[in-house]
Motif scaffolding. Structure first.
Motif, PDB file in Angstrom:
ATOM      1  N   LEU A 339       0.831  -1.213   0.000  1.00  0.00           N
ATOM      2  CA  LEU A 339       0.000   0.000   0.000  1.00  0.00           C
ATOM      3  C   LEU A 339       0.862   1.257   0.000  1.00  0.00           C
ATOM      4  O   LEU A 339       0.509   2.273  -0.606  1.00  0.00           O
ATOM      5  CB  LEU A 339      -0.929  -0.005   1.215  1.00  0.00           C
ATOM      6  N   ASP A 340       1.992   1.186   0.686  1.00  0.00           N
ATOM      7  CA  ASP A 340       2.895   2.336   0.674  1.00  0.00           C
ATOM      8  C   ASP A 340       3.392   2.599  -0.749  1.00  0.00           C
ATOM      9  O   ASP A 340       3.433   3.746  -1.214  1.00  0.00           O
ATOM     10  CB  ASP A 340       4.076   2.047   1.620  1.00  0.00           C
ATOM     11  N   GLU A 341       3.737   1.525  -1.456  1.00  0.00           N
ATOM     12  CA  GLU A 341       4.205   1.681  -2.849  1.00  0.00           C
ATOM     13  C   GLU A 341       3.052   2.108  -3.766  1.00  0.00           C
ATOM     14  O   GLU A 341       3.264   2.865  -4.724  1.00  0.00           O
ATOM     15  CB  GLU A 341       4.789   0.368  -3.356  1.00  0.00           C
ATOM     16  N   ALA A 342       1.869   1.639  -3.468  1.00  0.00           N
ATOM     17  CA  ALA A 342       0.699   2.052  -4.261  1.00  0.00           C
ATOM     18  C   ALA A 342       0.467   3.551  -4.100  1.00  0.00           C
ATOM     19  O   ALA A 342       0.188   4.272  -5.069  1.00  0.00           O
ATOM     20  CB  ALA A 342      -0.534   1.270  -3.816  1.00  0.00           C
ATOM     21  N   TYR A 343       0.602   4.009  -2.880  1.00  0.00           N
ATOM     22  CA  TYR A 343       0.447   5.439  -2.586  1.00  0.00           C
ATOM     23  C   TYR A 343       1.456   6.264  -3.389  1.00  0.00           C
ATOM     24  O   TYR A 343       1.116   7.287  -3.996  1.00  0.00           O
ATOM     25  CB  TYR A 343       0.637   5.642  -1.082  1.00  0.00           C
ATOM     26  N   LYS A 344       2.721   5.760  -3.417  1.00  0.00           N
ATOM     27  CA  LYS A 344       3.765   6.496  -4.133  1.00  0.00           C
ATOM     28  C   LYS A 344       3.550   6.428  -5.654  1.00  0.00           C
ATOM     29  O   LYS A 344       3.842   7.392  -6.371  1.00  0.00           O
ATOM     30  CB  LYS A 344       5.144   5.933  -3.762  1.00  0.00           C
ATOM     31  N   THR A 345       3.059   5.308  -6.131  1.00  0.00           N
ATOM     32  CA  THR A 345       2.732   5.206  -7.561  1.00  0.00           C
ATOM     33  C   THR A 345       1.711   6.273  -7.937  1.00  0.00           C
ATOM     34  O   THR A 345       1.848   6.970  -8.953  1.00  0.00           O
ATOM     35  CB  THR A 345       2.150   3.808  -7.888  1.00  0.00           C
ATOM     36  N   CYS A 346       0.681   6.380  -7.100  1.00  0.00           N
ATOM     37  CA  CYS A 346      -0.361   7.383  -7.383  1.00  0.00           C
ATOM     38  C   CYS A 346       0.232   8.788  -7.330  1.00  0.00           C
ATOM     39  O   CYS A 346      -0.086   9.643  -8.170  1.00  0.00           O
ATOM     40  CB  CYS A 346      -1.513   7.237  -6.382  1.00  0.00           C
ATOM     41  N   LYS A 347       1.095   9.023  -6.354  1.00  0.00           N
ATOM     42  CA  LYS A 347       1.735  10.351  -6.251  1.00  0.00           C
ATOM     43  C   LYS A 347       2.493  10.685  -7.534  1.00  0.00           C
ATOM     44  O   LYS A 347       2.400  11.802  -8.059  1.00  0.00           O
ATOM     45  CB  LYS A 347       2.701  10.367  -5.071  1.00  0.00           C
ATOM     46  N   LEU A 348       3.258   9.721  -8.043  1.00  0.00           N
ATOM     47  CA  LEU A 348       4.043   9.964  -9.264  1.00  0.00           C
ATOM     48  C   LEU A 348       3.148  10.176 -10.475  1.00  0.00           C
ATOM     49  O   LEU A 348       3.565  10.763 -11.475  1.00  0.00           O
ATOM     50  CB  LEU A 348       5.007   8.792  -9.504  1.00  0.00           C
ATOM     51  N   ARG A 349       1.935   9.664 -10.409  1.00  0.00           N
ATOM     52  CA  ARG A 349       0.952   9.864 -11.479  1.00  0.00           C
ATOM     53  C   ARG A 349       0.149  11.146 -11.284  1.00  0.00           C
ATOM     54  O   ARG A 349      -0.755  11.440 -12.060  1.00  0.00           O
ATOM     55  CB  ARG A 349      -0.041   8.697 -11.482  1.00  0.00           C
ATOM     56  N   GLY A 350       0.416  11.852 -10.174  1.00  0.00           N
ATOM     57  CA  GLY A 350      -0.386  13.040  -9.875  1.00  0.00           C
ATOM     58  C   GLY A 350      -1.773  12.673  -9.364  1.00  0.00           C
ATOM     59  O   GLY A 350      -2.718  13.455  -9.486  1.00  0.00           O
ATOM     60  N   GLN A 351      -1.887  11.484  -8.783  1.00  0.00           N
ATOM     61  CA  GLN A 351      -3.185  11.007  -8.282  1.00  0.00           C
ATOM     62  C   GLN A 351      -3.132  10.871  -6.762  1.00  0.00           C
ATOM     63  O   GLN A 351      -2.077  10.952  -6.158  1.00  0.00           O
ATOM     64  CB  GLN A 351      -3.519   9.647  -8.928  1.00  0.00           C
ATOM     65  N   ARG A 352      -4.290  10.620  -6.173  1.00  0.00           N
ATOM     66  CA  ARG A 352      -4.355  10.470  -4.716  1.00  0.00           C
ATOM     67  C   ARG A 352      -4.828   9.062  -4.369  1.00  0.00           C
ATOM     68  O   ARG A 352      -5.661   8.497  -5.078  1.00  0.00           O
ATOM     69  CB  ARG A 352      -5.364  11.460  -4.123  1.00  0.00           C
ATOM     70  N   LEU A 353      -4.297   8.536  -3.288  1.00  0.00           N
ATOM     71  CA  LEU A 353      -4.824   7.287  -2.746  1.00  0.00           C
ATOM     72  C   LEU A 353      -5.128   7.544  -1.277  1.00  0.00           C
ATOM     73  O   LEU A 353      -4.233   7.530  -0.431  1.00  0.00           O
ATOM     74  CB  LEU A 353      -3.815   6.139  -2.903  1.00  0.00           C
ATOM     75  N   GLU A 354      -6.393   7.802  -1.007  1.00  0.00           N
ATOM     76  CA  GLU A 354      -6.786   8.123   0.364  1.00  0.00           C
ATOM     77  C   GLU A 354      -6.783   6.858   1.215  1.00  0.00           C
ATOM     78  O   GLU A 354      -6.956   5.754   0.698  1.00  0.00           O
ATOM     79  CB  GLU A 354      -8.174   8.766   0.360  1.00  0.00           C
ATOM     80  N   PRO A 355      -6.580   7.011   2.534  1.00  0.00           N
ATOM     81  CA  PRO A 355      -6.464   5.836   3.398  1.00  0.00           C
ATOM     82  C   PRO A 355      -7.657   4.877   3.304  1.00  0.00           C
ATOM     83  O   PRO A 355      -7.461   3.654   3.263  1.00  0.00           O
ATOM     84  CB  PRO A 355      -6.343   6.443   4.798  1.00  0.00           C
ATOM     85  N   ALA A 356      -8.864   5.385   3.239  1.00  0.00           N
ATOM     86  CA  ALA A 356     -10.022   4.491   3.157  1.00  0.00           C
ATOM     87  C   ALA A 356     -10.014   3.727   1.838  1.00  0.00           C
ATOM     88  O   ALA A 356     -10.401   2.555   1.774  1.00  0.00           O
ATOM     89  CB  ALA A 356     -11.324   5.293   3.295  1.00  0.00           C
ATOM     90  N   HIS A 357      -9.563   4.399   0.769  1.00  0.00           N
ATOM     91  CA  HIS A 357      -9.469   3.737  -0.528  1.00  0.00           C
ATOM     92  C   HIS A 357      -8.398   2.650  -0.494  1.00  0.00           C
ATOM     93  O   HIS A 357      -8.549   1.578  -1.076  1.00  0.00           O
ATOM     94  CB  HIS A 357      -9.136   4.754  -1.618  1.00  0.00           C
ATOM     95  N   ALA A 358      -7.300   2.964   0.194  1.00  0.00           N
ATOM     96  CA  ALA A 358      -6.224   1.974   0.311  1.00  0.00           C
ATOM     97  C   ALA A 358      -6.717   0.744   1.072  1.00  0.00           C
ATOM     98  O   ALA A 358      -6.468  -0.397   0.664  1.00  0.00           O
ATOM     99  CB  ALA A 358      -5.029   2.600   1.027  1.00  0.00           C
ATOM    100  N   LEU A 359      -7.430   0.988   2.167  1.00  0.00           N
ATOM    101  CA  LEU A 359      -7.982  -0.136   2.932  1.00  0.00           C
ATOM    102  C   LEU A 359      -8.897  -0.983   2.048  1.00  0.00           C
ATOM    103  O   LEU A 359      -8.854  -2.218   2.069  1.00  0.00           O
ATOM    104  CB  LEU A 359      -8.763   0.390   4.147  1.00  0.00           C
ATOM    105  N   TYR A 360      -9.705  -0.305   1.251  1.00  0.00           N
ATOM    106  CA  TYR A 360     -10.622  -1.020   0.339  1.00  0.00           C
ATOM    107  C   TYR A 360      -9.840  -1.910  -0.629  1.00  0.00           C
ATOM    108  O   TYR A 360     -10.170  -3.086  -0.811  1.00  0.00           O
ATOM    109  CB  TYR A 360     -11.476  -0.007  -0.433  1.00  0.00           C
ATOM    110  N   LEU A 361      -8.786  -1.356  -1.241  1.00  0.00           N
ATOM    111  CA  LEU A 361      -8.012  -2.138  -2.214  1.00  0.00           C
ATOM    112  C   LEU A 361      -7.483  -3.424  -1.589  1.00  0.00           C
ATOM    113  O   LEU A 361      -7.487  -4.480  -2.219  1.00  0.00           O
ATOM    114  CB  LEU A 361      -6.819  -1.324  -2.737  1.00  0.00           C
ATOM    115  N   ALA A 362      -7.020  -3.327  -0.336  1.00  0.00           N
ATOM    116  CA  ALA A 362      -6.376  -4.481   0.306  1.00  0.00           C
ATOM    117  C   ALA A 362      -7.371  -5.476   0.887  1.00  0.00           C
ATOM    118  O   ALA A 362      -6.979  -6.573   1.286  1.00  0.00           O
ATOM    119  CB  ALA A 362      -5.439  -3.996   1.408  1.00  0.00           C
TER     120      ALA A 362
END
Ligand SMILES: [Zn+2]
Length: 444
Positions: A339-362
């Protein structure tokens, strides 16, 4: 059916879970946080979930309750793309995908002709998943029938909900790793008959990717999906630009990479495509129209330099997105690290990964990608009691933070940002403790 009180167990802690998709519903509707909550397990399922003050008075005095006031219980995590035979080659130094396959992955997979080796790695791998709070995974075995037998045998003994499949691979790989369209079909059918629906186990038809299967073998995979209407299809898609070029060379009559799978009847609502990084607009739309799922594997994508998954585009096309460790190209079984790497991927894409969304993905997102949302993915009465007790202060960096989290969302974020297996205090599968982090294992 009546049950004795002694078959019931309860955990009291903070609870965080999703019951809907926060990418499409409002976070307030989809995400739930209960500061002092209780989950009650009975016969492997959740018998009650909610506020402690409501549930505790309904429990008898003889029900064991484990109380973790400062921890957070989340649903068991779902790894939607991982190769168990590659657990032993994790962290290898290598070039890009095709070099890594040839030099690192294939030699390791050849060893799985030996059942004893497969048994041993399957045990270690499942232990690794549970240590990291993962209770369900969609798993590649190898081309060897025995590798699937070893995996399902070990998973059944632990009572886990797991999906696995024999790799189909009849070309462009070392001879020791090749089957044929006929033998792959025959062995897949035998494994499905033996294991699919046995206990909590499911089968996925698993052609490795378009480069390593002939058109005849991909067609036979399509026929397997027709013959068994509730097995999954698990493969790789659009991971690396050189791979995509090679696929175009092998299948010049197909419009694009996904078009190869489409032409062989492999694109549908039971299909899970790992990576799916370099998709054309047509491919995105096609996946959406077929209600297919994709596994976002950021650790692997960074390690092999494959590229940055476009989460926003996937969500705009309403693809079901899950998270995959892709071990062994991914360098950890920890979906917290993922999830930490997913967050950084989104950052590099100019996107956001909010904590609730991250929890949902996992969790629930993974369950939905695998068609298991009725069984797992959230803390809801009737679902199978797979969950994780997370310690938000398990690592030195977490303990060093001297700013209290502002809310539940930020509390989760610090676990996703700073956490790893040390945060997994307990993993519970079907109401039974499958992993408990011992005090001795916690660094002082
Ligand atoms: Zn993979």
């Amino acid at each position: 059916m009546s049950t004795t009180a002694s078959s019931r167990r309860a955990w009291r802690s903070q609870l965080a879970f999703c019951t809907a998709d926060p990418f499409h519903e409002s976070t307030a509707e989809a995400f739930h946080f209960i500061r002092d909550g209780v989950v009650v397990c009975e016969n492997g399922r959740f018998a009650a979930v909610g506020e402690a003050e409501r549930i505790l008075p309904t429990l008898g005095d003889d029900i064991p309750i484990e109380h973790y006031p400062d921890h957070i219980i989340i649903p068991g995590m779902v790894d939607a793309h991982v190769h168990y035979p590659q657990h032993g080659i994790i962290g290898a130094y290598s070039g890009e995908l095709l070099e890594w396959l040839e030099q690192v992955a294939f030699p390791a997979e050849a060893a799985f002709a030996d059942r004893a080796h497969a048994d041993s790695v399957a045990e270690e791998f499942l232990e690794g998943l549970l240590t990291n709070g993962t209770t369900t995974a969609l798993v590649f075995a190898t081309v060897h029938e025995a590798s699937v037998e070893a995996f399902f045998t070990a998973a059944a003994r632990r009572g886990l909900r797991m999906i696995c499949g024999k790799v189909l691979m009849d070309r462009n790989a070392p001879a020791a790793l090749l089957d044929t369209a006929d033998s792959g079909d025959r062995q897949s059918r035998a494994l499905i008959e033996r294991w699919h629906g046995h206990d909590r186990l499911g089968y996925a038809v698993t052609p490795r990717f378009a480069l390593t299967s002939s058109s005849a073998q991909l067609s036979s995979a399509g026929r397997l999906l027709e013959a068994y209407p509730d097995v999954l299809l698990h493969t790789h898609l659009c991971e690396n630009p050189h791979e995509i070029q090679a696929v175009k060379g092998e299948f010049p009559h197909c419009e694009d990479y996904l078009g190869v799978y489409e032409a062989h009847g492999l694109v549908g609502s039971r299909s899970v495509f790992a990576h799916s990084i370099h998709l054309s607009e047509r491919e995105q739309a096609c996946l959406g129209e077929h209600d297919a799922a994709v596994a976002f594997c950021p650790m692997s994508n960074f390690a092999l330099g494959s590229g940055l998954f476009d989460l926003d585009a996937a969500r705009q096309h309403r693809l079901r997105v899950a998270l995959g460790s892709d071990v062994g190209a991914g360098n950890s079984l920890s979906l917290l690290r993922c999830l930490d790497e997913a967050y950084k991927t989104c950052k590099l894409r100019g996107q956001r990964l909010e904590p609730a969304h991250a929890l949902y993905l996992a969790t629930l997102g993974g369950a939905r990608a695998l068609g298991l949302e009725r069984q797992i993915g959230s803390l809801e009465v009737g679902k199978e009691a797979d969950f994780v007790v997370l310690d938000p202060l398990a690592t030195p960096d977490q303990r060093s933070r001297n700013v209290p989290p502002r809310d539940a969302s930020e509390r989760l974020f610090t676990i996703f940002s700073l956490g790893d297996d040390r945060c997994v205090a307990q993993t519970i599968a079907a109401g039974r403790v499958a992993h408990r982090r011992t005090a001795e294992a916690i660094p002082s």
